[in-house]
Enzyme design. Structure first.
Site, PDB file in Angstrom:
ATOM      1  N   TRP A  31       0.821  -1.220   0.000  1.00 56.18           N
ATOM      2  CA  TRP A  31       0.000   0.000   0.000  1.00 56.18           C
ATOM      3  C   TRP A  31       0.852   1.267   0.000  1.00 56.18           C
ATOM      4  O   TRP A  31       0.340   2.360   0.166  1.00 56.18           O
ATOM      5  CB  TRP A  31      -0.939   0.001   1.217  1.00 56.18           C
ATOM      6  CG  TRP A  31      -0.262  -0.402   2.482  1.00 56.18           C
ATOM      7  CD1 TRP A  31       0.419   0.406   3.336  1.00 56.18           C
ATOM      8  CD2 TRP A  31      -0.177  -1.714   3.039  1.00 56.18           C
ATOM      9  NE1 TRP A  31       0.915  -0.320   4.379  1.00 56.18           N
ATOM     10  CE2 TRP A  31       0.561  -1.633   4.230  1.00 56.18           C
ATOM     11  CE3 TRP A  31      -0.664  -2.971   2.638  1.00 56.18           C
ATOM     12  CZ2 TRP A  31       0.828  -2.741   5.027  1.00 56.18           C
ATOM     13  CZ3 TRP A  31      -0.395  -4.059   3.430  1.00 56.18           C
ATOM     14  CH2 TRP A  31       0.341  -3.945   4.602  1.00 56.18           C
ATOM     15  N   ARG A  32       2.153   1.102  -0.188  1.00 53.73           N
ATOM     16  CA  ARG A  32       3.020   2.271  -0.309  1.00 53.73           C
ATOM     17  C   ARG A  32       3.097   2.662  -1.789  1.00 53.73           C
ATOM     18  O   ARG A  32       2.693   1.944  -2.676  1.00 53.73           O
ATOM     19  CB  ARG A  32       4.421   1.936   0.205  1.00 53.73           C
ATOM     20  CG  ARG A  32       4.476   1.733   1.710  1.00 53.73           C
ATOM     21  CD  ARG A  32       5.292   2.821   2.378  1.00 53.73           C
ATOM     22  NE  ARG A  32       5.069   2.876   3.810  1.00 53.73           N
ATOM     23  CZ  ARG A  32       5.853   2.285   4.707  1.00 53.73           C
ATOM     24  NH1 ARG A  32       6.893   1.578   4.320  1.00 53.73           N
ATOM     25  NH2 ARG A  32       5.600   2.414   5.992  1.00 53.73           N
ATOM     26  N   GLU A  44      -5.129   1.133   6.026  1.00 55.62           N
ATOM     27  CA  GLU A  44      -5.123   1.698   7.378  1.00 55.62           C
ATOM     28  C   GLU A  44      -6.163   1.026   8.275  1.00 55.62           C
ATOM     29  O   GLU A  44      -5.914   0.778   9.461  1.00 55.62           O
ATOM     30  CB  GLU A  44      -5.366   3.208   7.342  1.00 55.62           C
ATOM     31  CG  GLU A  44      -4.208   4.012   6.766  1.00 55.62           C
ATOM     32  CD  GLU A  44      -2.937   3.916   7.597  1.00 55.62           C
ATOM     33  OE1 GLU A  44      -3.002   3.470   8.758  1.00 55.62           O
ATOM     34  OE2 GLU A  44      -1.857   4.260   7.077  1.00 55.62           O
ATOM     35  N   GLN A  49      -5.105  -2.963  14.825  1.00 59.21           N
ATOM     36  CA  GLN A  49      -5.147  -4.212  15.607  1.00 59.21           C
ATOM     37  C   GLN A  49      -4.504  -5.405  14.904  1.00 59.21           C
ATOM     38  O   GLN A  49      -4.581  -6.522  15.400  1.00 59.21           O
ATOM     39  CB  GLN A  49      -6.604  -4.621  15.960  1.00 59.21           C
ATOM     40  CG  GLN A  49      -7.496  -3.506  16.374  1.00 59.21           C
ATOM     41  CD  GLN A  49      -7.417  -3.221  17.850  1.00 59.21           C
ATOM     42  OE1 GLN A  49      -6.699  -3.892  18.567  1.00 59.21           O
ATOM     43  NE2 GLN A  49      -8.102  -2.208  18.295  1.00 59.21           N
ATOM     44  N   GLY A  88     -10.983 -10.131  12.072  1.00 59.32           N
ATOM     45  CA  GLY A  88     -11.700  -9.780  13.297  1.00 59.32           C
ATOM     46  C   GLY A  88     -12.237  -8.356  13.261  1.00 59.32           C
ATOM     47  O   GLY A  88     -12.086  -7.638  12.265  1.00 59.32           O
ATOM     48  N   TYR A  89     -12.905  -7.968  14.344  1.00 62.60           N
ATOM     49  CA  TYR A  89     -13.480  -6.608  14.434  1.00 62.60           C
ATOM     50  C   TYR A  89     -14.276  -6.303  13.159  1.00 62.60           C
ATOM     51  O   TYR A  89     -13.970  -5.383  12.409  1.00 62.60           O
ATOM     52  CB  TYR A  89     -12.386  -5.559  14.649  1.00 62.60           C
ATOM     53  CG  TYR A  89     -11.524  -5.832  15.853  1.00 62.60           C
ATOM     54  CD1 TYR A  89     -11.942  -5.446  17.123  1.00 62.60           C
ATOM     55  CD2 TYR A  89     -10.330  -6.506  15.724  1.00 62.60           C
ATOM     56  CE1 TYR A  89     -11.166  -5.723  18.246  1.00 62.60           C
ATOM     57  CE2 TYR A  89      -9.546  -6.797  16.837  1.00 62.60           C
ATOM     58  CZ  TYR A  89      -9.971  -6.395  18.086  1.00 62.60           C
ATOM     59  OH  TYR A  89      -9.197  -6.680  19.180  1.00 62.60           O
ATOM     60  N   TYR A 127      -6.898   9.552  13.471  1.00 61.40           N
ATOM     61  CA  TYR A 127      -5.693   8.953  12.889  1.00 61.40           C
ATOM     62  C   TYR A 127      -5.917   8.610  11.404  1.00 61.40           C
ATOM     63  O   TYR A 127      -5.113   8.976  10.532  1.00 61.40           O
ATOM     64  CB  TYR A 127      -5.278   7.691  13.665  1.00 61.40           C
ATOM     65  CG  TYR A 127      -4.245   6.924  12.895  1.00 61.40           C
ATOM     66  CD1 TYR A 127      -2.922   7.353  12.899  1.00 61.40           C
ATOM     67  CD2 TYR A 127      -4.590   5.833  12.094  1.00 61.40           C
ATOM     68  CE1 TYR A 127      -1.961   6.707  12.140  1.00 61.40           C
ATOM     69  CE2 TYR A 127      -3.644   5.183  11.331  1.00 61.40           C
ATOM     70  CZ  TYR A 127      -2.335   5.627  11.364  1.00 61.40           C
ATOM     71  OH  TYR A 127      -1.394   4.987  10.590  1.00 61.40           O
ATOM     72  N   ASP A 145      -1.100   7.789  16.067  1.00 60.83           N
ATOM     73  CA  ASP A 145      -1.569   6.539  16.666  1.00 60.83           C
ATOM     74  C   ASP A 145      -0.633   6.166  17.815  1.00 60.83           C
ATOM     75  O   ASP A 145       0.270   6.933  18.174  1.00 60.83           O
ATOM     76  CB  ASP A 145      -1.654   5.425  15.613  1.00 60.83           C
ATOM     77  CG  ASP A 145      -0.287   5.041  15.067  1.00 60.83           C
ATOM     78  OD1 ASP A 145       0.712   5.706  15.408  1.00 60.83           O
ATOM     79  OD2 ASP A 145      -0.214   4.057  14.304  1.00 60.83           O
ATOM     80  N   CYS A 199      12.225   2.425  16.701  1.00 63.11           N
ATOM     81  CA  CYS A 199      11.803   2.796  18.066  1.00 63.11           C
ATOM     82  C   CYS A 199      10.730   1.799  18.503  1.00 63.11           C
ATOM     83  O   CYS A 199       9.543   2.111  18.599  1.00 63.11           O
ATOM     84  CB  CYS A 199      11.277   4.233  18.061  1.00 63.11           C
ATOM     85  SG  CYS A 199      11.221   4.951  19.707  1.00 63.11           S
ATOM     86  N   CYS A 210      19.185   4.911  14.921  1.00 62.45           N
ATOM     87  CA  CYS A 210      18.072   5.861  14.778  1.00 62.45           C
ATOM     88  C   CYS A 210      18.537   7.177  14.144  1.00 62.45           C
ATOM     89  O   CYS A 210      19.514   7.776  14.599  1.00 62.45           O
ATOM     90  CB  CYS A 210      17.455   6.141  16.146  1.00 62.45           C
ATOM     91  SG  CYS A 210      16.093   7.302  16.070  1.00 62.45           S
TER      92      CYS A 210
HETATM   93 FE1  SF4 Z   1      13.441   5.956  19.786  1.00 65.55          FE
HETATM   94 FE2  SF4 Z   1      15.366   6.956  18.255  1.00 65.55          FE
HETATM   95 FE3  SF4 Z   1      14.924   7.997  20.638  1.00 65.55          FE
HETATM   96 FE4  SF4 Z   1      15.999   5.595  20.445  1.00 65.55          FE
HETATM   97  S1  SF4 Z   1      16.891   7.484  19.767  1.00 65.55           S
HETATM   98  S2  SF4 Z   1      14.342   6.187  21.805  1.00 65.55           S
HETATM   99  S3  SF4 Z   1      14.975   4.784  18.649  1.00 65.55           S
HETATM  100  S4  SF4 Z   1      13.513   7.986  18.913  1.00 65.55           S
END
Ligand code: SF4
Length: 365
Positions: A31-32, A44, A49, A88-89, A127, A145, A199, A210
């Site tokens: 879906w990208r 979406e 869930q 579901g749902y 959202y 979200d 994250c 990150c």
């Molecule tokens: Fe999340 Fe990046 Fe912060 Fe680590 S550095 S907590 S991965 S936002």
């Protein structure tokens, strides 16, 4: 909103590194790379869930069968529920069809390019409206979200409870001030992708990989995995049910649920409230005038809904039917009441159009 909540999410300089990272790391999801609002909407709603990997085959099947708003609006209910079977749902897909009817009647079969109008459609909350508006139409609005709230809480080292609507509003306000006017869809998707792949929920975030670690307050303070703060939900209510798996010639007896309440209007295995002992179970079979053939198996099964747990005692048995007048496979012709079963029940063979919710599928061992 009080000042402490509003100040919990100060704007950060993450836009450019986040977009650059997304450019090189976005997963190639089906879906990208589309700006088709219908395709974005379907994905979406399915992703609520349900995990990305689990959604992929459902999404492909749904989009092949119902590629646009008109096809969804005109889809017969059994077919629609069958396409959703396993996700579901089911109220989600019923709401989608209601929304499709409105889009046909009021918007010429297209999505309105307006957040407030999107929000008025059944099943579309802040959202989903934000995701459709930003990804399909480039409107600079956030899509917040749980995933995004986790990332923002860690970035800002916020200890606000993300279950509180005020926290969500503060996060949305922060994003409104940061979202790029000409690349809102990519920005929102990049935040979602960061939450899904770096994250991480329920695991230590991969801060060393990150792209926004240099501004992350949670990382700087050394304990990002303690965030976000999320208050516990009320415990789920436990309901006891006795479920009957009546089989004959590899078909299973099903009936329709009521048009109100949980799993309304869906097919179900016959069941009654409470756990029946063997004696009560035999009395129930007599009441239905059903005769088991051979051994009656007894086992337990469980299904968890958002607010309720079903603890099920299952009795499974092959059943005998009067043979006179039945065709060679031993089952009555489709559409006719099955001899020997109560009014309104039907036999469901594998591949039939009876959409059986997962709550009952777990009883079919
Ligand atoms: Fe999340 Fe990046 Fe912060 Fe680590 S550095 S907590 S991965 S936002």
């Amino acid at each position: 909103m009080n000042a402490s909540v509003a100040n919990a999410f100060p704007p950060l300089s993450i836009t450019q590194p986040l977009l650059a990272w997304y450019d090189g790391h976005a997963r190639p999801l089906p879906w990208r790379n589309t700006r088709d609002a219908y395709a974005i909407w379907v994905s979406e709603i399915m992703l609520q869930q349900t995990r990305v990997e689990a959604v992929k085959p459902y999404y492909a099947r749904f989009m092949t069968a119902l590629p646009n708003i008109t096809a969804l609006a005109q889809c017969e209910e059994n077919t629609l529920l069958k396409l959703w079977e396993g996700l579901g749902y089911y109220s989600r897909v019923r709401n989608m069809q209601r929304a499709a009817h409105i889009l046909l009647a009021e918007y010429n079969g297209a999505f309105p390019q307006d957040v407030d109008a999107l929000l008025r459609l059944p099943g579309i909350g802040a959202y989903t409206a934000g995701a459709i508006a930003s990804i399909a139409f480039g409107i600079p609005v956030p899509a917040v979200d749980g995933n995004v709230l986790r990332v923002l809480s860690r970035l800002c080292c916020s200890t606000l409870d993300i279950m509180q609507p005020s926290t969500r509003r503060a996060a949305a306000d922060m994003l409104m001030r940061m979202i790029p006017q000409n690349n809102a869809g990519a920005f929102n998707q990049a935040l979602m992708e960061l939450g899904a792949c770096v994250c991480l929920p329920n695991a230590a975030p991969l801060c060393a990989s990150c792209p926004v670690a240099h501004v992350c307050q949670g990382y700087a303070q050394g304990a990002p995995s303690l965030l976000p703060v999320k208050s516990k939900k009320a415990p789920r209510r436990i309901e006891l049910h006795t479920v009957f798996v009546f089989t004959r010639q590899k078909a299973v007896a099903v009936r329709k649920r009521r048009d109100t309440g949980l799993l309304r209007g869906m097919w179900e295995l016959p069941n009654i409230p409470g756990h029946l002992n063997k004696e009560s179970m035999a009395q129930q079979l007599d009441a239905w005038r059903i005769q088991p053939v051979g051994v009656v198996a007894c086992y337990s099964a469980k299904h968890i809904f958002t607010h309720i747990e079903w603890h099920m005692l299952v009795y499974a048995m092959e059943v005998g039917l009067p043979s006179a007048g039945l065709p060679p496979d031993g089952l009555p012709p489709a559409g006719l009441p099955p001899a020997g079963l109560p009014e309104g029940w039907e036999w469901s063979r594998e591949g039939d159009m009876h959409a059986l919710p997962t709550a009952f599928r777990v009883c079919l061992v």
